[in-house]
Design an enzyme around this catalytic site. Sequence first.
Site, PDB file in Angstrom:
ATOM      1  N   LYS A 124       0.830  -1.215   0.000  1.00  0.00           N
ATOM      2  CA  LYS A 124       0.000   0.000   0.000  1.00  0.00           C
ATOM      3  C   LYS A 124       0.863   1.263   0.000  1.00  0.00           C
ATOM      4  O   LYS A 124       0.599   2.193  -0.743  1.00  0.00           O
ATOM      5  CB  LYS A 124      -0.904   0.051   1.242  1.00  0.00           C
ATOM      6  N   ARG A 156     -10.478   0.412   8.509  1.00  0.00           N
ATOM      7  CA  ARG A 156      -9.973  -0.915   8.832  1.00  0.00           C
ATOM      8  C   ARG A 156     -11.049  -1.838   9.398  1.00  0.00           C
ATOM      9  O   ARG A 156     -10.768  -2.986   9.715  1.00  0.00           O
ATOM     10  CB  ARG A 156      -8.873  -0.774   9.860  1.00  0.00           C
ATOM     11  N   ARG A 202      11.468  -7.757   5.062  1.00  0.00           N
ATOM     12  CA  ARG A 202      11.544  -6.349   5.435  1.00  0.00           C
ATOM     13  C   ARG A 202      12.132  -6.225   6.845  1.00  0.00           C
ATOM     14  O   ARG A 202      13.001  -5.399   7.094  1.00  0.00           O
ATOM     15  CB  ARG A 202      10.131  -5.757   5.395  1.00  0.00           C
ATOM     16  N   ARG A 248      10.280  -1.863  12.418  1.00  0.00           N
ATOM     17  CA  ARG A 248       9.071  -1.481  13.134  1.00  0.00           C
ATOM     18  C   ARG A 248       8.809  -2.532  14.190  1.00  0.00           C
ATOM     19  O   ARG A 248       8.941  -3.716  13.944  1.00  0.00           O
ATOM     20  CB  ARG A 248       7.900  -1.457  12.132  1.00  0.00           C
ATOM     21  N   ARG A 256      -1.330  -9.457  13.084  1.00  0.00           N
ATOM     22  CA  ARG A 256      -1.858  -8.408  12.198  1.00  0.00           C
ATOM     23  C   ARG A 256      -2.640  -9.007  11.029  1.00  0.00           C
ATOM     24  O   ARG A 256      -3.661  -8.477  10.612  1.00  0.00           O
ATOM     25  CB  ARG A 256      -0.719  -7.523  11.689  1.00  0.00           C
TER      26      ARG A 256
HETATM   27  P1  ADP Z   1       0.163  -2.043   7.861  1.00  0.00           P
HETATM   28  O1  ADP Z   1       1.606  -2.077   7.523  1.00  0.00           O
HETATM   29  O2  ADP Z   1      -0.337  -3.265   8.544  1.00  0.00           O
HETATM   30  O3  ADP Z   1      -0.704  -1.608   6.739  1.00  0.00           O
HETATM   31  P2  ADP Z   1      -0.302   0.500   9.248  1.00  0.00           P
HETATM   32  O4  ADP Z   1       0.918   1.293   9.167  1.00  0.00           O
HETATM   33  O5  ADP Z   1      -1.471   0.922   8.428  1.00  0.00           O
HETATM   34  O6  ADP Z   1       0.047  -1.011   9.050  1.00  0.00           O
HETATM   35  O7  ADP Z   1      -0.800   0.450  10.794  1.00  0.00           O
HETATM   36  C1  ADP Z   1       0.032   0.015  11.843  1.00  0.00           C
HETATM   37  C2  ADP Z   1      -0.783  -0.186  13.117  1.00  0.00           C
HETATM   38  O8  ADP Z   1      -1.442   1.056  13.456  1.00  0.00           O
HETATM   39  C3  ADP Z   1      -1.923  -1.201  13.020  1.00  0.00           C
HETATM   40  O9  ADP Z   1      -1.478  -2.514  13.261  1.00  0.00           O
HETATM   41  C4  ADP Z   1      -2.878  -0.678  14.104  1.00  0.00           C
HETATM   42  O10 ADP Z   1      -2.443  -1.022  15.402  1.00  0.00           O
HETATM   43  C5  ADP Z   1      -2.748   0.814  13.972  1.00  0.00           C
HETATM   44  N1  ADP Z   1      -3.730   1.393  13.011  1.00  0.00           N
HETATM   45  C6  ADP Z   1      -3.440   2.022  11.842  1.00  0.00           C
HETATM   46  N2  ADP Z   1      -4.558   2.446  11.219  1.00  0.00           N
HETATM   47  C7  ADP Z   1      -5.590   2.055  12.004  1.00  0.00           C
HETATM   48  C8  ADP Z   1      -6.998   2.173  11.907  1.00  0.00           C
HETATM   49  N3  ADP Z   1      -7.580   2.792  10.866  1.00  0.00           N
HETATM   50  N4  ADP Z   1      -7.762   1.647  12.911  1.00  0.00           N
HETATM   51  C9  ADP Z   1      -7.206   1.044  13.967  1.00  0.00           C
HETATM   52  N5  ADP Z   1      -5.881   0.885  14.116  1.00  0.00           N
HETATM   53  C10 ADP Z   1      -5.074   1.379  13.162  1.00  0.00           C
END
Ligand code: ADP
Length: 194
Positions: A13, A88, A127, A135, A146
């Site tokens: 993404k 989400r 990664r 991270r 996740r």
């Molecule tokens: P990914 O690499 O899984 O796409 P993100 O960077 O979007 O991860 O998000 C990292 C973390 O931040 C998620 O695992 C969650 O804990 C939190 N998070 C991000 N966006 C949301 C959301 N819209 N609702 C709830 N939690 C979120």
Amino acid sequence: MNIILFGAPGAGKGTQANFLINKFGLLQISTGDILRDSVKQKTELGKQVETIMANGELVPDEIIFSLITDRLNDKDIKNDFIFDGFPRNLKQAQKLDEIMNEINIHLDFVFHIDVEEEILTSRIQNRAKQEKITRKDDTSEVLIERLKVYNRETKPVLDYYLNKNILTVIDGMGTIDEVSSDIFMTIKKDFKVD
Ligand code: ADP
């Protein structure tokens, strides 16, 4: 043009968001980035969400709603957003509709970057190995959590957009350029762009 980028952790993404930002000058709203930033800055919000994020769980909806509302009301430009990592779950998708209605903007595309689960797992593990500062939520145990959260909470949102007829599934297993080009071709069908 307003877009949602949808995909499991590791689906790419972020990479495709950058492509769209550069190509169309969209303003990115990444809830993950905003939250990570607040953890880094050790703000009140950061303290509230740090453990939740490190465990790979979803941050409570109320927190996310206020972040999104702030961002959308903050901007002079009320159009041309790219949502990355949001919505989400179904509640967040419904809330986004409400907020967008209020400020009179609408969604043009929801792209699901579709990648097989096995490939996702190996991508994220690579990664984690390659990056010096990894991270906290990129370890394999948290990744598995996740993915579970994604399958349970986030995947049902796809049907929501499928029913609204704005979902496009993009094969996320090609090269970065192939994926970008598929997204671009879809946009081109509806918008005069080049
Ligand atoms: P990914 O690499 O899984 O796409 P993100 O960077 O979007 O991860 O998000 C990292 C973390 O931040 C998620 O695992 C969650 O804990 C939190 N998070 C991000 N966006 C949301 C959301 N819209 N609702 C709830 N939690 C979120």
